[in-house]
Design an enzyme around this catalytic site. Structure first.
Site, mmCIF file in Angstrom:
data_model
loop_
_atom_site.group_PDB
_atom_site.id
_atom_site.type_symbol
_atom_site.label_atom_id
_atom_site.label_comp_id
_atom_site.label_asym_id
_atom_site.label_seq_id
_atom_site.Cartn_x
_atom_site.Cartn_y
_atom_site.Cartn_z
ATOM 1 N N SER A 96 0.800 -1.281 -0.178
ATOM 2 C CA SER A 96 0.082 0.024 -0.129
ATOM 3 C C SER A 96 0.888 1.325 0.177
ATOM 4 C CB SER A 96 -1.028 -0.128 1.124
ATOM 5 O OG SER A 96 -1.912 0.893 1.011
ATOM 6 N N ASP A 221 -10.261 -5.255 -4.117
ATOM 7 C CA ASP A 221 -9.653 -4.216 -3.285
ATOM 8 C C ASP A 221 -10.573 -3.055 -3.372
ATOM 9 O OD1 ASP A 221 -7.988 -2.207 -2.064
ATOM 10 O OD2 ASP A 221 -6.162 -3.174 -3.135
ATOM 11 N N HIS A 249 -8.064 -5.593 -0.043
ATOM 12 C CA HIS A 249 -6.899 -4.809 -0.055
ATOM 13 C C HIS A 249 -5.649 -5.585 0.499
ATOM 14 C CE1 HIS A 249 -4.279 -1.229 -0.446
ATOM 15 N NE2 HIS A 249 -4.211 -1.082 1.016
#
Length: 284
Positions: A96, A221, A249
């Site tokens: 991320s 996601d 995610h």
């Protein structure tokens, strides 16, 4: 073993260093810390890998200065850690926001010390929409969902953000644990790093990556649109995309067995597939 490494602006960065062997550096997502990789730290050292987890400034056990949360600054912190630990031929794992910082590091510091790269649910090439980039959330949505609520009620913001983090909602205890990791972040670090996610653009950085690269992406996601992974893969020469069809995610929680297996497969490429015990030796 945990230790602090002081970087050039006198901020102390907390680093976990577990195991011996080929180094693997983990960069966590917003707004957690390096302990989110607990279920990799418990496996990889048995396979001959040295796990190095770094808490970004403002998060986990690292210092939380009032300013300096740009991707440049966090990439420079990573370089200070790599220099201090004299790391060479490492795999860099960025999840991320950690994927965004890893990308900036590879461009800004020419990938010093890194031989392989894994970007996972990565906030690249751009996390928010631009006039010439139509994907993912708008800057206004990020402000409304992440920044303003953090000023007003950070625990409520984290609870709502956590609902988007995974696809499977049956692992409630695990999500409570992850939320507790996010509570360890500073309020202002949480806000200022979110501003970097909102404002920074990594499209010019990605083509500078010239090491073997794998991109992990959950197909369900709701934080980083799967289209971002496709665009990231297209921008990195000779990179490969691994889709997690049943993941949100955080594919390391939604499809933990596949995640660890795919990660080990990728890492074993570093040693020509001859690392100590091989992928199949663990009940993942």
């Amino acid at each position: 073993m945990g230790r602090y490494i002081q970087v050039e602006d006198h901020v102390k960065i907390y680093v976990e260093d577990i195991g011996e062997g080929i180094p693997v550096i983990f960069l966590h997502g917003w707004p957690a810390n390096s302990q989110m990789f607990e279920y990799q730290y418990s496996i990889l050292p048995k396979e001959g890998y040295r796990c190095i987890g770094m808490d970004f400034r403002g998060f986990g056990k690292s210092d939380a200065p009032w300013e300096s949360y740009s991707f440049d600054r966090m990439a420079d912190d990573l370089k200070a850690v790599i220099d201090e630990l004299q790391i060479e031929n490492a795999a860099l794992i960025g999840f991320s926001m950690g994927g965004a910082v890893a990308t900036r590091y590879m461009a800004r510091h020419q990938g010093k010390g890194i031989s392989h790269l894994a970007l996972m649910g990565s906030a690249t090439p751009v996390f928010t929409q631009r006039p010439d980039f139509e994907y993912n959330m708008t800057k206004e949505d990020l402000n409304a969902q992440l920044i303003i609520p953090t000023y007003e009620d950070r625990p409520k913001m984290l609870s709502q953000f956590g609902l988007k983090f995974t696809h499977h909602k049956s692992r409630a205890a695990l999500m409570v644990w992850l939320e507790l990791l996010c509570f360890q972040a500073s309020n202002h670090g949480t806000i200022k790093a979110a501003e970097s996610l909102r404002d920074e653009d990594l499209r010019a950085d990605l083509p500078h990556i010239n090491v073997p690269t794998v991109i992990f992406q959950g197909q369900k996601d709701k934080i980083c649109d799967p289209k971002l992974a496709e665009l990231t893969q297209q921008s990195i020469p000779n990179s490969r995309l691994v889709a997690f069809e049943d993941s949100g995610h955080a594919m390391m929680f939604d499809e933990q067995e596949k995640f660890n297996s795919e990660l080990l497969l990728f890492l074993n490429q570093m040693s020509g597939g001859n690392n100590n015990s091989g992928v199949a030796s663990h009940n993942l």
